[in-house]
Write an enzyme that holds these catalytic residues in place. Structure first.
Site, short mmCIF file in Angstrom:
data_model
loop_
_atom_site.label_atom_id
_atom_site.label_comp_id
_atom_site.label_asym_id
_atom_site.label_seq_id
_atom_site.Cartn_x
_atom_site.Cartn_y
_atom_site.Cartn_z
N ARG A 106 0.81 -1.23 0.00
CA ARG A 106 0.00 0.00 0.00
C ARG A 106 0.84 1.27 0.00
NH1 ARG A 106 -1.53 3.02 3.70
NH2 ARG A 106 -1.26 1.49 5.36
N TYR A 147 -15.80 9.51 -19.88
CA TYR A 147 -16.23 8.16 -19.52
C TYR A 147 -17.35 8.30 -18.47
CZ TYR A 147 -16.19 3.89 -16.74
OH TYR A 147 -16.57 2.80 -16.03
N ASP A 170 -7.24 11.83 -19.43
CA ASP A 170 -7.49 10.39 -19.46
C ASP A 170 -7.10 9.94 -20.87
OD1 ASP A 170 -8.56 7.85 -19.74
OD2 ASP A 170 -10.30 8.28 -18.48
N LYS A 202 -7.74 -1.61 -19.93
CA LYS A 202 -8.05 -1.62 -21.37
C LYS A 202 -6.82 -2.01 -22.19
CE LYS A 202 -11.70 0.24 -19.55
NZ LYS A 202 -12.67 -0.62 -18.91
N1 PLP Z 1 -11.43 5.93 -18.35
C1 PLP Z 1 -12.01 5.40 -19.43
C2 PLP Z 1 -11.90 6.13 -20.74
C3 PLP Z 1 -12.69 4.18 -19.35
O1 PLP Z 1 -13.25 3.67 -20.47
C4 PLP Z 1 -12.77 3.52 -18.10
C5 PLP Z 1 -13.48 2.24 -17.95
O2 PLP Z 1 -14.23 1.83 -18.81
C6 PLP Z 1 -12.17 4.12 -16.98
C7 PLP Z 1 -11.49 5.32 -17.15
C8 PLP Z 1 -12.23 3.49 -15.62
O3 PLP Z 1 -11.32 2.44 -15.53
P1 PLP Z 1 -11.49 1.16 -14.59
O4 PLP Z 1 -12.74 0.46 -15.01
O5 PLP Z 1 -10.24 0.40 -14.80
O6 PLP Z 1 -11.63 1.67 -13.18
#
Ligand code: PLP
Length: 379
Positions: free
Chosen positions: A48, A102, A174, A199
């Site tokens: 952690r 997202y 992001d 992803k």
């Molecule tokens: N950012 C984007 C563009 C995403 O598509 C996602 C999940 O689908 C996330 C962040 C969040 O990621 P996680 O599901 O690994 O927490």
């Protein structure tokens, strides 16, 4: 350590790994220990505290691929996003977010920010001037996502970074949809790059993790909060992420090619409405995408099915219905029913997330096989 500048594909194999090799092996071993000797000038090591060998190896690799000085690996993309935001913002601050985000991020902002006295404004990212107009005396950061989920809108990264610099604001992106292969926002002036490593970084639809990569100083600031929030990744999964990262360039190159081929085909089929893909010349921000995505336009595209989208998806044989993205297998989803289900109907309408919209994550299969699958499902 790698000496001198090497290409991205070489870094994907070698960066971050070397100091953890043992017994002549060429692969980082899994260090499952959660208890470490702290004598002899060693730092306090603990899962952690985000500093056990498997965590450091993957954080180093993603930092290298993003041309960042350092970084942190988290147990999910959302852990990376919220820990980063809470490490930079406090009660009374204001932040500006691009409206097309997202769905999970959108939902988290609505749920979490007001409870901690943090104000935010959502703006249309199509015109960078909108970010500047939303700046207030208490604004601390600008957050963007490009290409956006799910309608593949493109925000001009350089322009937003320049506005933020002028006003002394931090910038966060992001970069999940682009992956570190196609787009490196730090080179364009962004301070902090976030990824849902679940992803493209994981790439095989079998793990969950997240990353924040940036300067040494900002990494320390994020780490100080991360240790309190506790969203750390276990050694076994970190090891699997490192294994996945070694093929990310090869995987994403094929996914880029497949997405472009499918988008071009979809444009010719009159059973399909709007097609959203930044690699298409008629995408409203194609020129910007071309300059900021030198590696390719990504493996994600979305499109409107003129008939019943649910029936179309059910008929697909090769492309699987699944809510995540970025894996080696092609998957398809209905954003209104999955990633954006918690976003209000009004907000969905404002960002083009209609019920007929489907989002395709292209895998590494042969493009022709994927196109044939779409054709048979439309028939
Ligand atoms: N950012 C984007 C563009 C995403 O598509 C996602 C999940 O689908 C996330 C962040 C969040 O990621 P996680 O599901 O690994 O927490």
């Amino acid at each position: 350590m790698i000496h001198g500048k090497t290409s991205k594909i070489t870094q994907s194999v070698h960066a971050g790994s070397h100091e953890y090799l043992a017994h002549g092996g060429v692969v980082t071993p899994i260090f499952p220990s959660s208890a470490y000797d702290y004598e002899g000038g060693r730092p306090l090591q603990y899962p952690r505290y985000f500093n056990i060998p498997n965590q450091l190896a993957v954080a180093g690799k993603v930092a290298a691929l993003e041309n960042a000085e350092a970084g942190v690996v988290f147990s999910s993309g959302m852990a990376a996003i919220l820990t980063t935001l809470f490490s930079l913002l406090k009660n009374g601050d204001h932040a500006i977010f691009q409206r097309d985000l997202y769905g999970g991020t959108h939902h988290a902002l609505a749920q979490e920010m007001p409870r901690f006295g943090i104000a935010y404004t959502l703006v249309d990212g199509a015109d960078p001037a909108n970010f500047e107009k939303a700046i207030r005396p208490e604004t601390r950061l600008i957050y963007i996502e490009t290409p956006s989920n799910p309608t593949l809108k493109i925000t001009d990264i350089r322009a937003v970074a320049a506005i933020a610099r002028r006003h002394g604001l931090l910038t966060v992106i992001d970069n999940t949809f682009a992956s570190p292969v196609n787009q490196n926002p730090i080179d364009l002036g962004i301070d902090i790059v976030l990824h849902s490593g679940t992803k493209y970084i994981g790439g095989h639809s079998d793990l969950c993790c997240g990353f924040a990569v940036t300067t040494q100083d900002l990494t320390q600031r994020i780490l100080a909060s991360a240790i309190n929030h506790g969203g750390s990744l276990d050694a076994h999964t970190a090891w699997l992420v490192e294994r996945s990262l070694k093929t990310i360039v090869l995987r994403v190159r094929q996914q880029n090619e497949n997405a472009l081929a499918i988008a071009r085909y979809l444009k010719t089929d009159n059973r399909i409405g709007q097609v959203y893909y930044p690699g298409l010349e008629d995408h409203p921000n194609h020129t910007v995408a071309r300059t900021q995505m030198p590696g390719g336009f990504g493996g994600m595209l979305s499109f409107e099915v003129k008939g019943d989208a649910q029936v179309f998806m059910a008929k697909l044989a090769l492309i699987q219905r699944a809510a995540s993205l970025g894996g080696v297998e092609s998957t398809i989803t209905s954003p209104a029913r999955t990633s954006h289900v918690k976003v209000s109907a009004e907000e969905r309408k404002a960002t083009g997330v209609t019920d007929g919209l489907v989002r395709l994550s292209t895998g590494i299969e042969e493009a022709e096989d994927l196109i044939n699958d779409i054709k048979q499902a439309l028939a």
